[in-house]
Motif scaffolding. Structure first.
Motif, PDB file in Angstrom:
ATOM      1  N   SER A 178      61.470  35.040  83.365  1.00 54.52           N
ATOM      2  CA  SER A 178      60.644  34.041  84.063  1.00 54.52           C
ATOM      3  C   SER A 178      60.841  32.664  83.458  1.00 54.52           C
ATOM      4  CB  SER A 178      59.165  34.435  83.998  1.00 54.52           C
ATOM      5  OG  SER A 178      58.942  35.672  84.637  1.00 54.52           O
ATOM      6  N   ILE A 179      60.935  32.607  82.160  1.00 50.71           N
ATOM      7  CA  ILE A 179      61.156  31.319  81.492  1.00 50.71           C
ATOM      8  C   ILE A 179      62.536  30.768  81.834  1.00 50.71           C
ATOM      9  CG2 ILE A 179      61.464  30.219  79.230  1.00 50.71           C
ATOM     10  CD1 ILE A 179      59.261  32.159  78.205  1.00 50.71           C
ATOM     11  N   PHE A 180      63.558  31.646  81.810  1.00 54.27           N
ATOM     12  CA  PHE A 180      64.916  31.181  82.104  1.00 54.27           C
ATOM     13  C   PHE A 180      65.120  30.880  83.578  1.00 54.27           C
ATOM     14  CE2 PHE A 180      65.825  32.736  77.865  1.00 54.27           C
ATOM     15  CZ  PHE A 180      66.785  31.839  77.420  1.00 54.27           C
ATOM     16  N   CYS A 181      64.202  31.332  84.431  1.00 49.06           N
ATOM     17  CA  CYS A 181      64.290  30.960  85.852  1.00 49.06           C
ATOM     18  C   CYS A 181      64.151  29.458  86.037  1.00 49.06           C
ATOM     19  CB  CYS A 181      63.202  31.661  86.653  1.00 49.06           C
ATOM     20  SG  CYS A 181      63.591  33.381  87.067  1.00 49.06           S
ATOM     21  N   GLU A 216      67.974  36.675  89.396  1.00 47.67           N
ATOM     22  CA  GLU A 216      68.518  37.961  89.848  1.00 47.67           C
ATOM     23  C   GLU A 216      68.049  39.103  88.943  1.00 47.67           C
ATOM     24  OE1 GLU A 216      72.695  38.008  90.278  1.00 47.67           O
ATOM     25  OE2 GLU A 216      72.769  36.476  91.850  1.00 47.67           O
ATOM     26  N   ALA A 217      68.100  38.873  87.646  1.00 52.19           N
ATOM     27  CA  ALA A 217      67.654  39.910  86.713  1.00 52.19           C
ATOM     28  C   ALA A 217      66.180  40.236  86.934  1.00 52.19           C
ATOM     29  CB  ALA A 217      67.889  39.447  85.279  1.00 52.19           C
ATOM     30  N   LEU A 218      65.374  39.203  87.166  1.00 54.17           N
ATOM     31  CA  LEU A 218      63.940  39.409  87.408  1.00 54.17           C
ATOM     32  C   LEU A 218      63.718  40.180  88.704  1.00 54.17           C
ATOM     33  CD1 LEU A 218      61.174  38.671  86.201  1.00 54.17           C
ATOM     34  CD2 LEU A 218      61.175  36.629  87.640  1.00 54.17           C
ATOM     35  N   TYR A 219      64.502  39.855  89.715  1.00 51.10           N
ATOM     36  CA  TYR A 219      64.382  40.547  91.006  1.00 51.10           C
ATOM     37  C   TYR A 219      64.677  42.038  90.850  1.00 51.10           C
ATOM     38  CZ  TYR A 219      65.854  42.281  95.562  1.00 51.10           C
ATOM     39  OH  TYR A 219      66.017  43.049  96.684  1.00 51.10           O
ATOM     40  N   TYR A 220      65.764  42.369  90.147  1.00 49.95           N
ATOM     41  CA  TYR A 220      66.117  43.787  89.975  1.00 49.95           C
ATOM     42  C   TYR A 220      65.085  44.518  89.107  1.00 49.95           C
ATOM     43  CZ  TYR A 220      70.612  42.484  91.989  1.00 49.95           C
ATOM     44  OH  TYR A 220      71.603  42.026  92.830  1.00 49.95           O
ATOM     45  N   LEU A 271      59.607  41.466  98.761  1.00 49.87           N
ATOM     46  CA  LEU A 271      60.251  40.975  97.548  1.00 49.87           C
ATOM     47  C   LEU A 271      61.614  40.367  97.872  1.00 49.87           C
ATOM     48  CD1 LEU A 271      59.875  40.841  94.461  1.00 49.87           C
ATOM     49  CD2 LEU A 271      61.050  43.042  94.317  1.00 49.87           C
ATOM     50  N   GLN A 272      62.353  41.018  98.751  1.00 47.70           N
ATOM     51  CA  GLN A 272      63.667  40.521  99.178  1.00 47.70           C
ATOM     52  C   GLN A 272      63.537  39.193  99.905  1.00 47.70           C
ATOM     53  OE1 GLN A 272      66.687  41.699  98.566  1.00 47.70           O
ATOM     54  NE2 GLN A 272      67.678  40.097  99.771  1.00 47.70           N
ATOM     55  N   LYS A 273      62.443  39.057 100.649  1.00 52.00           N
ATOM     56  CA  LYS A 273      62.228  37.833 101.428  1.00 52.00           C
ATOM     57  C   LYS A 273      62.121  36.618 100.507  1.00 52.00           C
ATOM     58  CE  LYS A 273      59.204  38.226 104.632  1.00 52.00           C
ATOM     59  NZ  LYS A 273      57.886  38.342 105.306  1.00 52.00           N
ATOM     60  N   HIS A 274      61.438  36.811  99.375  1.00 47.55           N
ATOM     61  CA  HIS A 274      61.234  35.692  98.455  1.00 47.55           C
ATOM     62  C   HIS A 274      62.372  35.531  97.455  1.00 47.55           C
ATOM     63  CE1 HIS A 274      57.221  34.970  99.917  1.00 47.55           C
ATOM     64  NE2 HIS A 274      56.851  36.217  99.660  1.00 47.55           N
ATOM     65  N   PHE A 275      63.301  36.494  97.441  1.00 50.81           N
ATOM     66  CA  PHE A 275      64.412  36.419  96.492  1.00 50.81           C
ATOM     67  C   PHE A 275      65.276  35.196  96.791  1.00 50.81           C
ATOM     68  CE2 PHE A 275      68.718  38.140  95.200  1.00 50.81           C
ATOM     69  CZ  PHE A 275      68.518  37.888  93.851  1.00 50.81           C
ATOM     70  N   ASN A 284      58.599  32.695  93.639  1.00 51.64           N
ATOM     71  CA  ASN A 284      58.909  33.695  92.622  1.00 51.64           C
ATOM     72  C   ASN A 284      57.817  33.783  91.552  1.00 51.64           C
ATOM     73  OD1 ASN A 284      61.714  34.869  93.145  1.00 51.64           O
ATOM     74  ND2 ASN A 284      62.043  32.672  93.447  1.00 51.64           N
ATOM     75  N   MET A 285      57.168  32.659  91.263  1.00 51.96           N
ATOM     76  CA  MET A 285      56.064  32.697  90.315  1.00 51.96           C
ATOM     77  C   MET A 285      54.863  33.448  90.896  1.00 51.96           C
ATOM     78  SD  MET A 285      56.786  31.523  87.372  1.00 51.96           S
ATOM     79  CE  MET A 285      58.338  32.373  87.640  1.00 51.96           C
ATOM     80  N   GLN A 286      54.675  33.360  92.200  1.00 52.25           N
ATOM     81  CA  GLN A 286      53.612  34.136  92.836  1.00 52.25           C
ATOM     82  C   GLN A 286      53.909  35.631  92.735  1.00 52.25           C
ATOM     83  OE1 GLN A 286      53.479  32.435  96.757  1.00 52.25           O
ATOM     84  NE2 GLN A 286      51.987  30.850  96.168  1.00 52.25           N
TER      85      GLN A 286
END
Length: 877
Positions: free
Chosen positions: A229-232, A245-249, A271-275, A282-284
């Motif tokens: 989340s921080i590196f996002c 991407e890592a956070l999504y998976y 989740l895919q919709k917001h990816f 993504n923070m939500q």
């Protein structure tokens, strides 16, 4: 794993001899014979071609021998002997060739976890540390080789993480922990990108499986979510995308493993919709997963990762971590573990974090933890304080610096002090539960914080009373609580710490004069003395009254609220304190009907000690015009004390009534005075001369408050009902009673308008007074007879003598109708012939002789008189 997939992966791997020719030949002089043989075996087997199971095992054994050599060297590196990348590819080939359906070879078993980790570590280091390789025409071969190597690493990691048909999450965590430092500690963008990409692809691989081995032991989830989340929000676009991407998976894995099955597809679709959406979307998602899918431990890890980032000194990380935590903390903080660790981070970072946004976030985290995990916060602060070298009370000063935290903790501790845990609750032994001693110590520490004096004022009353109650309970129950030496010592220590906290409360509230006054009266010593404890409570209350404490009224209100609780074990202490506190005009002015009723309910019990307190409070109520308005509520309870089973309480009651009556007027207290007059009727014949004197004095005081203008019917009736009593007690054995009765008769004559009798009452003897009274009030003869008969039971012989004499005088003049009305009185009179006092029995007998003589002398033409006397005789027989 699909065997076809393995064959396709193998087709991409080619081992060309020319590659090894690029590397210089290593020096083998330092190797022993077996190690040189192992090296040569590796070189031979790296040539392309089929290998038997024995060849593979020999090769793996040779790699292990050479790895041990490298490990034992100070700056050992496998690349000094053979390229690690090529070794990794060769081993990967072995793994890919192994069947997944059954375990029928000897290649895999020797490949233990430590060997896997060594292999991964070597491979990661060799690949991630390569310089930046940009695709270009002149470096096409190098870029292609790097991509192949990277792909080989991915394939190897995927193969190594598999256990039978599902990924082993324990192994995955070990791999991730090897990779993660390259992301967190490296200052090279390419290394960070490679680390993120490798983890992301590995997580994507895991998403293909619905069942995972040892998912419960995959304890790195919180740290990964916090880190990604921080590196996002990293300035580097590639790093930001890789982290996203890592956070999504990772989120996908959580949904697959922890969501309710019917909803899984919908959640994954959302989740895919917001990816790859904007940062806010993504923070939500992060906030949702934080609250819904993470365990308390994982939530704590997210918070701790963010706090570490805020203390890293990297401004990008500070801002990113602050924004991430701000987003999470917009909602109420759900259950979080590792509270002590978080508090320790706050304690050590609060001064080093200088960014204002980060400071605000840290304060918010602390405040939320204080609200939801107060016990753990307090216990942690004590542990930090005990081993800290940063100065006394430092942790509590830090606590007080956070908005509302001081007030929240103080109110929480106060509530724990007011409603302590039962012994059964305290037997659980949980380290997160606060004992009474810890609560008291924490309160004392908070009171020592100089910056919070204004906050102390708001809780002064409740805290003062709570500490007083705790001291009182411990002191008065010390014999019960300290049945053995350890408990006795603990009890004494708790009393000491409670008194210390109470002193600090007074001092921090500015009541230094009160402290000196209490010390002068030896109040503190009395307070901890079991035999003089309640006198110490009185001294404490008296200091607040005499020194006009500003908090007297709030203390009064809190005590009243305490008394409303029937389960409170400190009722008596509260009443002792209130008894003295009512002398404060400010408190007396705050009394209302509701608080008076609460007091009245407390005195329904018949304990002598409580009755004594009630009488003192009742007397104090008559000293102030406001409390006097509510005195009528206490009246029934005051008068009921006249009938107490304790003779001391009875005496105290009449003494109190005597004092109270001096301050009462007929205009405001007529109902009470009338009711008191009726109560006195039961006590005029008390054997105790002192009590009898007080009763007559009270009656005399009542008569002084009455005039002909306000002589209401009940009072007029009672005055006439006591007249024979007053005259008869002119023969009382107590000379003071005689004098009181004489003055009362004089006042009574004035009230009734008997002006001719005033002189007689003042100067004449008993018999003259009674004769004159009967002559003037002949119409009340029957009434006077009934009063005389009531005195037949007097314990004093002279009183009975007067009563019998006057009864005889009345009986002589009664007419027929009056005699029929007084048949019971005549029988009682007849019985007085047997009185132990010879004068009484003689007077009775003399009266009957007179009546018989009168009957004999009566002419026959008046048979009615004879019939009446005969009826009396028959009743006597």
């Amino acid at each position: 794993m699909d065997p076809q997939l393995g064959k396709k992966s193998l087709s991409r791997l080619t081992f060309q001899p020319s590659i090894y020719d690029l590397f210089s030949k290593p020096s083998l002089s330092e190797l022993c014979q077996s190690e040189r043989e192992a090296y040569q075996l590796i070189v031979d087997f790296m040539e392309p071609g089929e290998m038997s199971q024995l060849d593979k095992l020999n090769f793996l054994n040779a790699v292990e021998i050479l790895s041990n050599v490298v490990r034992d060297q100070a700056n050992g590196n496998m690349n000094n002997y053979y390229p690690k990348t090529l070794l990794a590819k060769k081993i990967q080939t072995f793994i890919m060739e192994e069947p997944t359906e059954i375990l029928d070879s000897n290649v895999r078993p020797p490949f233990h976890l430590c060997q896997k980790l060594d292999l991964v570590n070597v491979s990661i280091t060799s690949i991630f540390s390569l310089p930046l390789i940009m695709p270009s025409l002149d470096r096409k071969e190098s870029a292609s080789l790097y991509l192949q190597t990277s792909q080989a690493l991915d394939d190897m990691l995927q193969a190594l993480v598999m256990e039978e048909r599902s990924p082993n999450m324990i192994i995955l965590q070990k791999f991730v922990e090897i990779i993660l430092p390259w992301l967190m500690l490296s200052d090279k963008v390419q290394e960070q990108i490679r680390a993120l990409s490798t983890i992301s692809r590995l997580l994507r691989f895991i998403c293909n499986f619905s069942e995972l081995s040892h998912m419960v032991s995959f304890s790195i989830i919180g740290r990964l979510i916090g880190t990604f989340s921080i590196f996002c929000m990293n300035p580097s676009q590639e790093i930001s995308v890789g982290a996203l991407e890592a956070l999504y998976y990772l989120f996908t894995i959580l949904v697959l493993q922890r969501s309710v099955r019917p909803k899984t597809a919908t959640i994954l679709k959302d989740l895919q919709k917001h990816f790859r959406g904007n940062w806010m979307a993504n923070m939500q998602n992060l906030t949702l997963f934080f609250r819904k899918y993470l365990t308390p431990v994982e939530r704590a890890d997210v918070i701790m990762v963010a706090m570490e980032a805020m203390n890293s000194g990297d401004m990008n990380n500070v801002i990113a971590a602050s924004e991430m935590l701000n987003m999470i903390l917009k909602y109420p903080l759900t259950e979080v573990a590792k509270v002590p660790e978080i508090i320790q981070l706050i304690y050590y970072y609060v001064d080093s974090v200088t960014e204002e946004v980060a400071q605000d976030v840290i304060k918010k985290v602390f405040q939320l933890l204080v609200q939801s995990h107060t016990d753990e916060v307090i216990l942690t602060l004590f542990k930090i304080e005990d081993r800290s070298l940063r100065g006394t009370h430092r942790s509590w000063e830090i606590l007080a610096s956070f908005p509302k935290s001081y007030q929240v903790i103080m109110e929480y501790l106060l509530q724990r002090l007011i409603s302590p845990q039962t012994p059964k609750d305290q037997e659980t032994g949980h380290e997160t539960e606060l004992s009474t001693s810890i609560v008291t110590r924490a309160i004392h520490e908070l009171l020592l914080v100089p910056s919070q004096r204004s906050e102390v004022q708001t809780v002064f009353a409740s805290l003062f009373v709570a500490l007083l109650f705790q001291i009182s309970f411990l002191v008065t129950n010390r014999s019960t609580l300290g049945q053995d030496k350890p408990h006795e010592t603990e009890c004494v220590n708790l009393v000491s710490s409670s008194v210390k906290a109470l002193k600090t409360l007074l001092r921090s509230s500015g009541y230094l004069d009160h402290m000196s006054y209490i010390q002068t009266l030896r109040g503190w010593e009395l307070l901890v003395n079991p035999e003089r404890h309640y006198y110490g409570v009185t001294m404490l209350a008296r200091s607040l009254v005499i020194k006009n404490c500003w908090h007297n009224r709030p203390v009064f209100r809190f005590l009243i609220r305490t008394l409303e609780d029937p389960a409170c074990v400190n009722h008596f202490t509260a009443l002792v304190f209130l008894t003295e506190l009512f002398h404060c005009p400010d408190v007396a002015g705050a009394v209302d009907e509701a608080s008076t009723k609460v007091l009245a309910d407390c005195f329904k019990c018949e304990e002598p000690a409580t009755e004594h307190l009630f009488l003192q409070i009742s007397e104090t109520f008559t000293k102030h015009k406001n409390t006097m308005k509510h005195f009528h509520i206490l009246q029934p309870y005051v008068l009921s004390c006249c009938y107490s089973s304790s003779s001391e309480v009875v005496m105290e009651t009449f003494l109190t009534l005597q004092r109270i009556l001096k301050d009462l007027t007929w205009h405001y207290s007529s109902s009470f005075i009338v009711e008191l007059t009726f109560t006195l009727a039961h006590f005029f014949e008390e054997e105790s001369e002192q009590l009898r004197l007080i009763v007559f004095e009270i009656y005399g005081s009542i008569l002084t408050k009455i005039s002909r203008m306000n002589l209401v019917f009940p009072m007029r009736h009672q005055i006439l009902n006591f007249i024979v009593l007053l005259v008869s007690h002119l023969k009382d054995v107590n000379a003071e009673v005689v004098e009181v009765c004489r003055r009362a008769l004089y006042k009574l004559a004035t009230i009734m308008g008997w002006f001719k009798l005033k002189v007689v009452f003042a100067k004449k003897d008993v018999f003259t007074i009674l004769g004159t009274l009967l002559q003037q009030e002949r119409s009340r003869a029957v009434w006077f007879l009934k009063q005389s008969v009531a005195l037949f039971k007097s314990p004093q012989g002279p009183i009975r003598q007067v009563a019998v004499w006057f009864a005889g005088q009345i009986i002589r003049i009664l007419n027929r109708a009056e005699r029929e009305e007084t048949e019971e009185e005549y029988i009682a009179f007849r019985c007085m012939q047997k009185d132990p006092d010879p004068i009484v029995s003689c007077l009775t007998l003399q009266t009957f002789h007179i009546l018989e003589a009168k009957e004999t002398a009566t002419p026959a033409k008046t048979p009615s008189s004879c019939l009446c006397m005969r009826r009396f005789r028959r009743k006597d027989g």
